[in-house]
Design an enzyme around this catalytic site. Structure first.
Site, PDB file in Angstrom:
ATOM      1  CB  SER A 105      -0.931   0.004   1.212  1.00 23.44           C
ATOM      2  OG  SER A 105      -0.176   0.079   2.398  1.00 23.44           O
ATOM      3  CE  LYS A 142      -2.778   1.698   4.532  1.00 17.46           C
ATOM      4  NZ  LYS A 142      -1.914   0.564   4.876  1.00 17.46           N
TER       5      LYS A 142
END
Lengths: 185, 421
Positions: A105, A142
């Site tokens: 990601s 993230k």
């Protein structure tokens, strides 16, 4: 009574005088060892002139100050050490941990599966930082974005959409990512 | 100026260590077992609430564990040791004088702070340790170490996790409701004796005449009484005293009957002691070994024996220690017993630099062996302990303790790092 006077100096006792006058000089430590090695190998006779060839491989330490005539700088006793990657990458040893990335990601900022992240728990986590967050018991890497009351966990890969953290979710920031270790295999 | 001590104590330390890297455990009942998966030695609050007591053997609580899905871990001491050193390192920034009292407790000297700032300082320490290491701690602050311990007890029950006992009436109020048995250094035996004499609370002891206590009991209890009064008798021990003796022992995963396996286990312990001795630059001149069967099997006869083997000269040479334990085992081994535990002790420790070389020692050989073990230790440092071993330790280690539920070594092995998605 005078035969055995204890205060009388024994002949040959004490430190032997040097046959020629001597003088102390200041040398960089590596050079001292080099000189002693040469002496031990019998290549160096004290008092003889050192042939320039044998000194061609003396490693010279790097000094900070310029050479000046007159009073020597005390800093010359401390040559610069070697570079320590740990010292460069880790500012707070007790608070720094390594974690292994499993997902894709964050490939947009160069974080790939299998990479190792250096995480500093002591750093403040502003909006925009890449963080390790704990969402519902799972650790994830993230980019943190805070807009007013809203908290977003943004991936850096178009395949994934940002996660908006709702109030009833179990959420905390575990640490701030400072570096990524990515091998080129 | 009076002294001020803070006792920092990690909450359910081993469980907290597991939680740092497994956040899913938060809010769940979790326990960590002693070595060989014997008893519960750390419990999360949720596990305590289920009635699991400190030291409960696993077989006794098996039912509770199953019914409530309690997460059970084998102890992973090298990982806890690393987390402990991180906590201590973090604490050092708050006070230059620090005494590491145990793996999860440390005393700090906070004398230089004004009294009205102590509480907020304590809260700050707690916050920073949690932020940096993930480990929750409780902090007790008092004028003596014993009172800091009392304050820590109270802090564990408060939501802020920090308690200051400095004012005389605060101290008295706290001690009035504090059971003597919970006072530092007073066990259940002493508290029983004291209760016969009418002393039941910590305040009773603090108000008792200390010379009477000294006469009736001993100087240690008299000192505890003085400390409870607020007179500091125990100072901070910042420097670690070198150990006077070392021990390495382990229960076996399953009973052992063969002399060969016992020899391997004892050789392993001898080798690990020699390594520890070299690490602390110390030597031993007396090695003691013991072997025993389980004291809990009623239908099997209990056998326990030990013997001490003197070395010719003080040493930390692995081969000499292995030779010693092997010769000792021949003397005490009894055929037919089901052995459950074995161990080795190194006694009469002497610092390496105080050893007087014997006339009959081979000097050159000694230097060569020193180099050999420097290399040996370096290799094991670099490639992990147990990479290079003596053949007499055996390779299969069939006697190894049970540790089937061990979590990963999250901070010590590149292959076991925590995973993030």
């Amino acid at each position: 009574m005078t035969q055995n006077n204890p205060r009388k100096r024994k002949p040959g006792a004490g430190r032997k005088p040097n046959p020629v006058p001597t003088k102390a000089i200041r040398l960089p430590l590596p050079l001292v060892n080099q000189l002693l090695d040469l002496k031990n190998q019998g290549k160096l006779d004290m008092g003889a002139i050192i042939p320039s060839r044998t000194l061609s491989s003396v490693p010279l330490p790097f000094f900070e100050s310029r050479v000046q005539a007159g009073f020597p700088s005390p800093a010359d006793d401390f040559s610069e050490g070697t570079l320590d990657l740990n010292a460069y990458l880790i500012k707070h040893k007790a608070a720094t941990f390594f974690v292994r990335v499993t997902g894709d990601s964050m490939t947009g900022v160069g974080i790939f599966p299998g990479d190792i992240l250096i995480v500093d728990r002591s750093l403040p986590h502003h909006s925009g930082k890449i963080v390790i967050a704990v969402l519902n018991g799972e650790m994830t890497v993230k980019r943190l974005k805070q807009e007013g009351d809203k908290i977003l966990l943004c991936p850096e890969n178009d395949k994934y959409a940002p996660l908006s953290v709702s109030e009833d979710e179990d959420f905390s920031i575990w640490g701030v990512v400072t570096n990524v270790i990515h091998p080129f295999s | 100026m009076n002294s001020v001590f803070a006792l920092v104590d990690c909450n359910a330390f081993f469980v907290s260590c597991e939680k740092v890297f497994q956040p899913a455990l938060e809010g769940k009942p979790v326990i960590v077992l002693s070595s060989n998966d014997g008893c519960a030695i750390a419990r999360s609050n949720e596990a305590k609430a289920l009635g699991i007591k400190m030291g409960d053997p696993l077989f006794k609580i098996q039912e509770i564990v199953k019914k409530n899905h309690v997460k059970v871990f084998s102890s992973n001491f090298s990982f806890y040791g690393d987390m402990s050193s991180r906590v201590m390192e973090t604490l050092k920034q708050f006070s230059p004088s620090l005494e590491i009292y145990s793996i999860d407790e440390a005393f700090l000297n906070l004398r230089s702070l004004p009294e009205n700032e102590l509480f907020s300082h304590g809260c700050r320490i707690k916050e920073i340790v949690k932020l940096w290491t993930g480990i929750p701690v409780s902090i007790g602050i008092g004028p003596t170490k014993t009172l800091a311990k009392v304050a820590n007890h109270l802090a564990k029950k408060q939501s802020l996790g920090c308690c200051v006992l400095l004012k005389q009436n605060d101290i008295e109020a706290a001690l009035r409701n504090f059971s003597l048995q919970d006072v530092w250094g007073i066990g259940s035996q002493w508290s029983k004796k004291l209760s016969y004499l009418g002393l039941t609370t910590a305040l009773d002891l603090a108000q008792a005449d200390s010379s009477w206590i000294r006469k009736t009991f001993n100087v240690i209890l008299a000192r505890t009484a003085l400390e409870l009064k607020g007179i500091s008798c125990l100072s901070l021990e910042e420097t670690l005293q070198p150990k006077k003796s070392l021990i390495s022992s382990r229960s076996f995963g399953k009973p052992v009957t063969s002399v060969e396996v016992l020899r391997q286990a004892l050789s392993y312990h001898a080798s690990s002691l020699a390594q520890k001795l070299r690490q602390q630059k110390s030597t031993t001149s007396l090695v003691s070994i013991f072997i025993r069967t389980s004291p809990f099997h009623r239908h099997e006869p209990y056998y326990m024996n030990s013997c001490a083997i003197p070395l010719l000269f003080p040493s930390h040479d692995t081969t000499l220690l292995i030779k010693a334990v092997t010769s000792g085992l021949e003397k005490i081994f009894k055929e037919g017993a089901l052995y459950k535990k074995a161990g080795v002790m190194a006694l009469q420790l002497l610092p390496e630099d105080q050893v007087i070389p014997s006339l009959f020692q081979d000097k050159e050989g000694l230097i060569r062996r020193k180099l050999l073990f420097q290399t040996f230790d370096k290799l094991n440092d670099r490639f992990g302990r147990g990479s290079l071993v003596f053949a007499s330790e055996g390779f299969r280690k069939t006697w190894r303790s049970k540790a089937s539920l061990k979590s990963a070594s999250f901070t010590q092995d590149w292959e076991q790092l925590p995973r993030v998605r």
